[in-house]
Design a protein around this motif. Structure first.
Motif, PDB file in Angstrom:
ATOM      1  N   LEU A 135       5.421   0.227  36.159  1.00  0.00           N
ATOM      2  CA  LEU A 135       4.855   1.192  37.107  1.00  0.00           C
ATOM      3  C   LEU A 135       3.634   1.903  36.525  1.00  0.00           C
ATOM      4  CD1 LEU A 135       5.070   2.758  39.824  1.00  0.00           C
ATOM      5  CD2 LEU A 135       6.581   4.375  38.647  1.00  0.00           C
ATOM      6  N   THR A 136       3.670   2.187  35.227  1.00  0.00           N
ATOM      7  CA  THR A 136       2.588   2.969  34.606  1.00  0.00           C
ATOM      8  C   THR A 136       1.534   2.115  33.907  1.00  0.00           C
ATOM      9  OG1 THR A 136       3.885   3.234  32.564  1.00  0.00           O
ATOM     10  CG2 THR A 136       4.102   4.952  34.237  1.00  0.00           C
ATOM     11  N   LEU A 137       1.686   0.793  33.966  1.00  0.00           N
ATOM     12  CA  LEU A 137       0.750  -0.106  33.290  1.00  0.00           C
ATOM     13  C   LEU A 137      -0.681   0.122  33.788  1.00  0.00           C
ATOM     14  CD1 LEU A 137       1.119  -2.370  31.168  1.00  0.00           C
ATOM     15  CD2 LEU A 137       1.033  -4.001  33.065  1.00  0.00           C
ATOM     16  N   GLY A 138      -1.561   0.548  32.871  1.00  0.00           N
ATOM     17  CA  GLY A 138      -2.959   0.777  33.233  1.00  0.00           C
ATOM     18  C   GLY A 138      -3.200   1.998  34.104  1.00  0.00           C
ATOM     19  N   SER A 139      -2.181   2.839  34.257  1.00  0.00           N
ATOM     20  CA  SER A 139      -2.296   3.966  35.205  1.00  0.00           C
ATOM     21  C   SER A 139      -3.200   5.087  34.705  1.00  0.00           C
ATOM     22  CB  SER A 139      -0.913   4.521  35.553  1.00  0.00           C
ATOM     23  OG  SER A 139      -0.286   5.058  34.411  1.00  0.00           O
ATOM     24  N   LEU A 140      -3.297   5.278  33.397  1.00  0.00           N
ATOM     25  CA  LEU A 140      -4.183   6.319  32.870  1.00  0.00           C
ATOM     26  C   LEU A 140      -5.642   5.924  33.107  1.00  0.00           C
ATOM     27  CD1 LEU A 140      -4.504   9.022  31.433  1.00  0.00           C
ATOM     28  CD2 LEU A 140      -4.376   7.808  29.251  1.00  0.00           C
ATOM     29  N   ARG A 141      -5.949   4.667  32.871  1.00  0.00           N
ATOM     30  CA  ARG A 141      -7.308   4.183  33.128  1.00  0.00           C
ATOM     31  C   ARG A 141      -7.663   4.325  34.611  1.00  0.00           C
ATOM     32  NH1 ARG A 141     -10.589   0.404  34.923  1.00  0.00           N
ATOM     33  NH2 ARG A 141     -12.365  -0.244  33.640  1.00  0.00           N
ATOM     34  N   LYS A 142      -6.695   4.034  35.473  1.00  0.00           N
ATOM     35  CA  LYS A 142      -6.921   4.176  36.923  1.00  0.00           C
ATOM     36  C   LYS A 142      -7.426   5.571  37.263  1.00  0.00           C
ATOM     37  CE  LYS A 142      -3.389   1.110  38.886  1.00  0.00           C
ATOM     38  NZ  LYS A 142      -2.071   1.146  39.563  1.00  0.00           N
ATOM     39  N   ALA A 143      -6.800   6.581  36.657  1.00  0.00           N
ATOM     40  CA  ALA A 143      -7.171   7.970  36.966  1.00  0.00           C
ATOM     41  C   ALA A 143      -8.466   8.377  36.284  1.00  0.00           C
ATOM     42  CB  ALA A 143      -6.035   8.912  36.562  1.00  0.00           C
ATOM     43  N   VAL A 144      -8.586   8.087  34.991  1.00  0.00           N
ATOM     44  CA  VAL A 144      -9.741   8.540  34.203  1.00  0.00           C
ATOM     45  C   VAL A 144     -11.021   7.828  34.609  1.00  0.00           C
ATOM     46  CG1 VAL A 144     -10.752   8.659  31.885  1.00  0.00           C
ATOM     47  CG2 VAL A 144      -8.338   9.208  32.213  1.00  0.00           C
TER      48      VAL A 144
END
Length: 307
Positions: A256-265
């Motif tokens: 679920l969180t894979l690559g999710s920080l990059r998505k936001a930043v």
């Protein structure tokens, strides 16, 4: 403002910028260092050559000290450790593990090693391992967190070790800075407020989520996995917490969180991305330059500390 940390690191003010993955890149690190603090490049899970490039770009923008934050769980950590020495970096902060295996390499190259810890036991262990200072990070912080609050953790670590201690978690203005110093800190580390800095390359959607956040808007996911993370609540955190409640496997939660920080930043997806930020986000109300942030906090804190 002279402290053991300013003397140790050769910086003007006892303020360190958090080594936030995807956020702490060379523009921000250089701007913080230029303003008299210590800017950090967050190596996170980046390949070693990207870290090398980030260091070189930062050095084009400032001749003042900069550091690198090494996430020890990074499979590239060993190569990144060598890049730090090769590129002449003199300050390293570490998270998510024990930097012991890199101590000899770094110390022989004159690198100051400052691990982030969330307990007294870990602080003592790091001092024995040869750390030059400790960052005591409370559960108020954004990103990966421990369970003890800054106000409780910081003075206990100060009493437990003889090396300088940096207070982190829940600091975004002169009051938090002064409180940390009164609790025995030699410096503070701040992350959330630097997300919104003018020099930060973070997507404007992410910055606005921090600026408009209220005191109750952060959420902790991952407690069931033993890897709690503090972020601002959104669709992703709601889905994650629902899956945790239903007893989802570690693999399901990771997916679920894979690559999710990059998505936001980078992409500005603040609905499905991870918006890491501390509980202090509710105090951050506008975008300022790193110089305005640092000089404002120091000048006002000096008055408070003289009261």
């Amino acid at each position: 403002m002279k402290t053991r940390i300013t003397e140790l690191l050769g910086i003007e003010y006892p303020i360190i910028q958090g080594g936030m993955a995807w956020v702490a890149e060379y523009h921000l690190a250089a701007a913080v260092s230029e303003a008299g603090g210590l800017g950090l490049i967050g190596a996170a899970s980046a390949p070693p050559e990207i870290v090398r490039e980030q260091i070189r770009e930062a050095k084009k923008l400032t001749d003042k000290p900069i550091g690198v934050n090494v996430m020890l769980l990074n499979p590239n950590a060993e190569e990144v450790a060598k890049v730090i020495v090769e590129e002449g970096i003199k300050v390293v902060t570490t998270g998510a593990g024990n930097p012991g295996k890199f101590m000899e390499l770094w110390k022989s190259a004159g690198v100051k090693v400052i691990p982030v810890v969330a307990s007294v036991a870990m602080a003592k262990m790091m001092e024995r391992a040869g750390a030059d200072a400790i960052i005591a990070e409370g559960t108020e912080a954004g990103g990966h967190i421990g369970s003890i609050t800054t106000m409780v953790l910081l003075p206990q670590i100060v009493d437990a070790v003889s090396i300088p201690v940096v207070g982190a978690g829940g600091v975004a203005d002169e009051r938090g800075f002064a409180a940390a110093m009164m609790l025995g800190a030699d410096a503070v580390q701040m992350g959330t407020i630097f997300i919104t800095a003018k020099e930060s390359i973070v997507h404007s959607n992410y910055k606005q989520k921090v600026i408009t956040a209220k005191d109750i808007d952060s959420e902790v996911t991952g407690r069931s996995t033993g890897h709690p993370v503090r972020s601002l609540r959104n669709k992703m955190t709601r889905e994650y917490l629902k899956l945790e409640e239903e007893g989802a496997s570690f693999e399901e939660l990771e997916y679920l969180t894979l690559g999710s920080l990059r998505k936001a930043v980078v992409d500005g997806d603040v609905i499905n991305g991870t918006i890491m930020a501390g509980q202090i986000a509710g105090l951050v109300k506008e975008e300022k330059s790193c110089e305005e942030i640092i000089h404002g906090i120091i000048s006002r804190a000096e008055k408070l500390l003289k009261m």
